[in-house]
Design an enzyme around this catalytic site. Structure first.
Site, PDB file in Angstrom:
ATOM      1  N   GLU A 161     -33.847   0.625 -21.954  1.00 18.60           N
ATOM      2  CA  GLU A 161     -34.672   1.743 -21.472  1.00 18.60           C
ATOM      3  C   GLU A 161     -35.808   2.016 -22.452  1.00 18.60           C
ATOM      4  O   GLU A 161     -36.948   2.286 -22.038  1.00 18.60           O
ATOM      5  CB  GLU A 161     -33.814   3.004 -21.285  1.00 18.60           C
ATOM      6  CG  GLU A 161     -34.648   4.159 -20.761  1.00 18.60           C
ATOM      7  CD  GLU A 161     -33.889   5.467 -20.657  1.00 18.60           C
ATOM      8  OE1 GLU A 161     -32.678   5.443 -20.363  1.00 18.60           O
ATOM      9  OE2 GLU A 161     -34.515   6.516 -20.872  1.00 18.60           O
ATOM     10  N   CYS A 187     -34.123   3.815 -12.503  1.00 24.90           N
ATOM     11  CA  CYS A 187     -33.743   5.164 -12.073  1.00 24.90           C
ATOM     12  C   CYS A 187     -34.999   6.037 -12.013  1.00 24.90           C
ATOM     13  O   CYS A 187     -35.820   6.022 -12.945  1.00 24.90           O
ATOM     14  CB  CYS A 187     -32.747   5.765 -13.064  1.00 24.90           C
ATOM     15  SG  CYS A 187     -32.355   7.475 -12.641  1.00 24.90           S
ATOM     16  N   CYS A 231     -31.124  13.196 -18.951  1.00 21.18           N
ATOM     17  CA  CYS A 231     -30.979  13.455 -17.511  1.00 21.18           C
ATOM     18  C   CYS A 231     -29.800  14.384 -17.216  1.00 21.18           C
ATOM     19  O   CYS A 231     -28.931  14.604 -18.073  1.00 21.18           O
ATOM     20  CB  CYS A 231     -30.821  12.136 -16.765  1.00 21.18           C
ATOM     21  SG  CYS A 231     -29.194  11.423 -16.985  1.00 21.18           S
ATOM     22  N   HIS A 265     -32.496   0.556 -15.983  1.00 19.23           N
ATOM     23  CA  HIS A 265     -33.035   1.050 -17.265  1.00 19.23           C
ATOM     24  C   HIS A 265     -34.546   1.041 -17.317  1.00 19.23           C
ATOM     25  O   HIS A 265     -35.136   1.631 -18.215  1.00 19.23           O
ATOM     26  CB  HIS A 265     -32.486   0.188 -18.406  1.00 19.23           C
ATOM     27  CG  HIS A 265     -31.023  -0.084 -18.280  1.00 19.23           C
ATOM     28  ND1 HIS A 265     -30.515  -1.222 -17.688  1.00 19.23           N
ATOM     29  CD2 HIS A 265     -29.958   0.677 -18.612  1.00 19.23           C
ATOM     30  CE1 HIS A 265     -29.201  -1.165 -17.686  1.00 19.23           C
ATOM     31  NE2 HIS A 265     -28.831  -0.026 -18.222  1.00 19.23           N
ATOM     32  N   CYS A 318     -23.488   8.231 -11.573  1.00 24.63           N
ATOM     33  CA  CYS A 318     -24.582   9.183 -11.339  1.00 24.63           C
ATOM     34  C   CYS A 318     -25.431   8.647 -10.184  1.00 24.63           C
ATOM     35  O   CYS A 318     -25.216   7.515  -9.705  1.00 24.63           O
ATOM     36  CB  CYS A 318     -25.433   9.275 -12.590  1.00 24.63           C
ATOM     37  SG  CYS A 318     -26.169   7.679 -13.014  1.00 24.63           S
ATOM     38  N   HIS A 338     -25.054  -0.810 -17.187  1.00 25.57           N
ATOM     39  CA  HIS A 338     -24.239  -1.345 -18.283  1.00 25.57           C
ATOM     40  C   HIS A 338     -22.762  -1.107 -18.025  1.00 25.57           C
ATOM     41  O   HIS A 338     -22.140  -0.232 -18.630  1.00 25.57           O
ATOM     42  CB  HIS A 338     -24.668  -0.709 -19.604  1.00 25.57           C
ATOM     43  CG  HIS A 338     -25.952  -1.248 -20.134  1.00 25.57           C
ATOM     44  ND1 HIS A 338     -26.755  -0.580 -21.027  1.00 25.57           N
ATOM     45  CD2 HIS A 338     -26.574  -2.437 -19.899  1.00 25.57           C
ATOM     46  CE1 HIS A 338     -27.810  -1.322 -21.320  1.00 25.57           C
ATOM     47  NE2 HIS A 338     -27.731  -2.441 -20.635  1.00 25.57           N
ATOM     48  N   SER A 377     -25.071   3.274 -23.206  1.00 16.77           N
ATOM     49  CA  SER A 377     -25.476   4.331 -24.137  1.00 16.77           C
ATOM     50  C   SER A 377     -24.776   5.648 -23.816  1.00 16.77           C
ATOM     51  O   SER A 377     -24.209   6.301 -24.693  1.00 16.77           O
ATOM     52  CB  SER A 377     -26.992   4.501 -24.070  1.00 16.77           C
ATOM     53  OG  SER A 377     -27.410   5.630 -24.778  1.00 16.77           O
ATOM     54  N   ASN A 378     -24.792   6.044 -22.533  1.00 19.19           N
ATOM     55  CA  ASN A 378     -24.241   7.369 -22.223  1.00 19.19           C
ATOM     56  C   ASN A 378     -22.733   7.402 -22.434  1.00 19.19           C
ATOM     57  O   ASN A 378     -22.177   8.432 -22.806  1.00 19.19           O
ATOM     58  CB  ASN A 378     -24.663   7.810 -20.821  1.00 19.19           C
ATOM     59  CG  ASN A 378     -23.800   7.233 -19.735  1.00 19.19           C
ATOM     60  OD1 ASN A 378     -22.778   7.799 -19.384  1.00 19.19           O
ATOM     61  ND2 ASN A 378     -24.183   6.062 -19.209  1.00 19.19           N
ATOM     62  N   SER A 412     -22.006   4.842 -15.628  1.00 21.53           N
ATOM     63  CA  SER A 412     -22.008   3.532 -14.962  1.00 21.53           C
ATOM     64  C   SER A 412     -20.601   3.015 -14.688  1.00 21.53           C
ATOM     65  O   SER A 412     -20.437   1.872 -14.242  1.00 21.53           O
ATOM     66  CB  SER A 412     -22.785   2.527 -15.825  1.00 21.53           C
ATOM     67  OG  SER A 412     -22.414   2.639 -17.180  1.00 21.53           O
TER      68      SER A 412
HETATM   69 FE1  SF4 Z   1     -30.594   7.905 -14.063  1.00 26.30          FE
HETATM   70 FE2  SF4 Z   1     -29.489   6.870 -16.262  1.00 26.30          FE
HETATM   71 FE3  SF4 Z   1     -29.353   9.488 -15.813  1.00 26.30          FE
HETATM   72 FE4  SF4 Z   1     -27.968   7.860 -14.301  1.00 26.30          FE
HETATM   73  S1  SF4 Z   1     -27.671   8.160 -16.492  1.00 26.30           S
HETATM   74  S2  SF4 Z   1     -29.230   9.588 -13.552  1.00 26.30           S
HETATM   75  S3  SF4 Z   1     -29.298   6.074 -14.176  1.00 26.30           S
HETATM   76  S4  SF4 Z   1     -31.230   8.302 -16.153  1.00 26.30           S
END
Ligand code: SF4
Length: 317
Positions: A135, A105, A204, A83, A21, A50, A233-234, A276
Site C-alpha cells: 500500500e 480498496c 480506515c 493494496h 472488511c 494478505h 498489516s492490520n 483479510s
Molecule cells: Fe479497505 Fe484495507 Fe480498510 Fe479493508 S482494511 S476497508 S481493504 S483499507
C-alpha cells in the site's frame, strides 16, 4: 480425535467486529467474477489480499498470482490487488493494451486522491506508514519520486525537515495502529501547526473498529488469538493492540497454527480475525479448542458494519 470425557473449562470471548472488511470482500469478488467472465487463468498482481487461505482458494479457482506485470501475458486479464499500485502499473498495462481490473480498496484510492490534491496545492507531503508494504509503495508511486517523505516512527517525525514548514501535509497508510499513529500525528502537529490533515482520518473504519474491539477483549482475556497471515498489516497490528491491552497475543494462519501450550493456565481466551481473514478460520479454531476444552463462547456486542463498495462496472450485470 476422541474428546476426553472431562475437559477443562475455557471461556472464549469473540471480538466483534472481526474478519472481512468491505474492501477485502470487494477485492475477492472481483477475482471470482473475473474468472467467471474471462475464464481461467486470470492474473492477479500481488496477493489480492494478505491471507494465505484466500489466495489458495482463488488459485484453485484459476487465479495466477504474480508480483509484476512483466509476468502476465498480453492477452490475459490482470487484477491489481486491494493494496493499490503505483501509477506506472496501469500506465504499463494500458500501453500493452491489456484488460486490467483495479481491486484497490476505495479507501486506499481516497488516500491517493488526497496526496495528489496536496501535491497540486504545492505542499510537501509526509506519508505515515511501513516501508515496503505494497500500500505504501502504491501511495508513494502516485507522485513523482521524492514528492512524498515516508515516516515510520515518532523519531522520524521529530527528525523530518521540510523545505517550507508552512506548507506541509500528511496522509497515512490505512491499516496502522491507531494509537501509534496518534502519537506521530501529535508530533507533526506540534512541529508544524499549519499542517494540512486528511478530511477524515486515513486509518480506515475496519482497522479502527477491529482495534477497538481487541482493546475491549484484550483487557479481559489471558490469551488473544488473532487469525491472520504474518504479512497482513492490520492483523499484525491486532496482535500488538492485544498485547498492549494486557494479554499474551498470537497471530495464527489457522487452527493448525494453534499451540495448546500457549493456553496453559488460561481461563479466558479472546479470538479475533484480521480484515483479510475469513470467518471459517475462526470457526476452525473454536472446533479445535472444543476438542480439548469445555467451551463457553461469548460474542461481544457491536454495531454491525454497513460499509459496502461497488464492483467495477465491467464485472456487473
Ligand atoms: Fe479497505 Fe484495507 Fe480498510 Fe479493508 S482494511 S476497508 S481493504 S483499507
Amino acid at each position: 480425535m476422541d474428546r476426553p470425557a472431562i475437559r477443562p473449562k475455557l471461556t472464549i470471548l469473540l471480538a466483534s467486529p472481526r474478519g472481512f472488511c468491505a474492501g477485502v470482500d470487494r477485492a475477492i469478488q472481483i477475482v471470482e467474477r473475473a474468472i467467471q467472465k474471462f475464464g481461467a487463468p486470470v492474473y492477479v498482481r500481488h496477493e489480492i489480499v494478505h491471507n494465505r487461505h484466500v489466495v489458495e482458494r482463488l488459485r484453485a479457482l484459476g487465479a495466477v498470482f504474480v508480483e509484476e506485470l512483466d509476468e502476465v501475458p498480453d492477452d490475459r486479464p490482470v487484477i491489481f490487488s486491494a493494496h493499490g499500485v503505483p501509477k506506472s502499473v496501469p500506465a504499463q498495462a494500458k500501453a500493452r493494451n491489456m484488460i486490467y481490473l483495479d481491486a484497490t480498496c476505495p479507501l486506499v484510492s481516497k488516500v491517493h486522491v488526497e496526496t495528489q490534491r496536496h501535491y497540486d496545492a504545492g505542499r510537501e507531503i509526509v506519508l505515515i506508514g511501513h516501508a515496503g508494504h505494497p500500500e505504501v509503495v502504491g501511495t508513494l508511486g502516485q507522485l513523482p519520486q521524492g514528492a512524498v517523505t515516508l515516516i515510520e516512527s515518532a523519531a522520524d517525525a521529530q527528525a523530518y525537515t521540510p523545505k517550507n514548514p508552512a506548507k506541509v501535509a500528511f496522509a497515512t497508510q490505512t491499516t496502522l495502529s491507531v494509537d501509534d499513529t496518534a502519537e506521530i500525528v501529535a508530533i507533526l502537529r506540534a512541529r508544524f501547526p499549519a499542517i494540512a490533515t486528511p478530511h477524515k482520518e486515513d486509518i480506515c473504519y475496519a482497522t479502527t473498529n477491529r482495534q477497538e474491539a481487541v482493546k475491549a477483549v484484550g483487557a479481559r482475556c489471558d490469551v488473544l488469538l488473532v487469525l491472520g497471515s504474518a504479512n497482513s498489516s492490520n492483523s499484525v497490528r491486532l496482535a500488538e493492540v492485544g498485547r498492549n491491552a494486557g494479554s499474551a497475543a498470537y497471530l495464527i494462519d489457522d487452527a493448525e497454527g494453534l499451540n495448546l501450550d500457549w493456553l496453559q493456565g488460561a481461563r479466558v481466551v479472546g479470538v479475533t480475525a484480521g480484515a483479510s481473514a475469513p470467518e471459517v478460520l475462526v470457526q476452525g479454531v473454536l472446533a479445535r479448542l472444543a476438542d480439548s476444552f469445555e467451551l463457553t463462547v461469548q460474542e461481544a456486542q457491536a454495531e454491525p458494519e454497513t460499509v459496502t463498495f461497488k464492483l467495477p462496472r465491467a464485472l456487473v450485470g
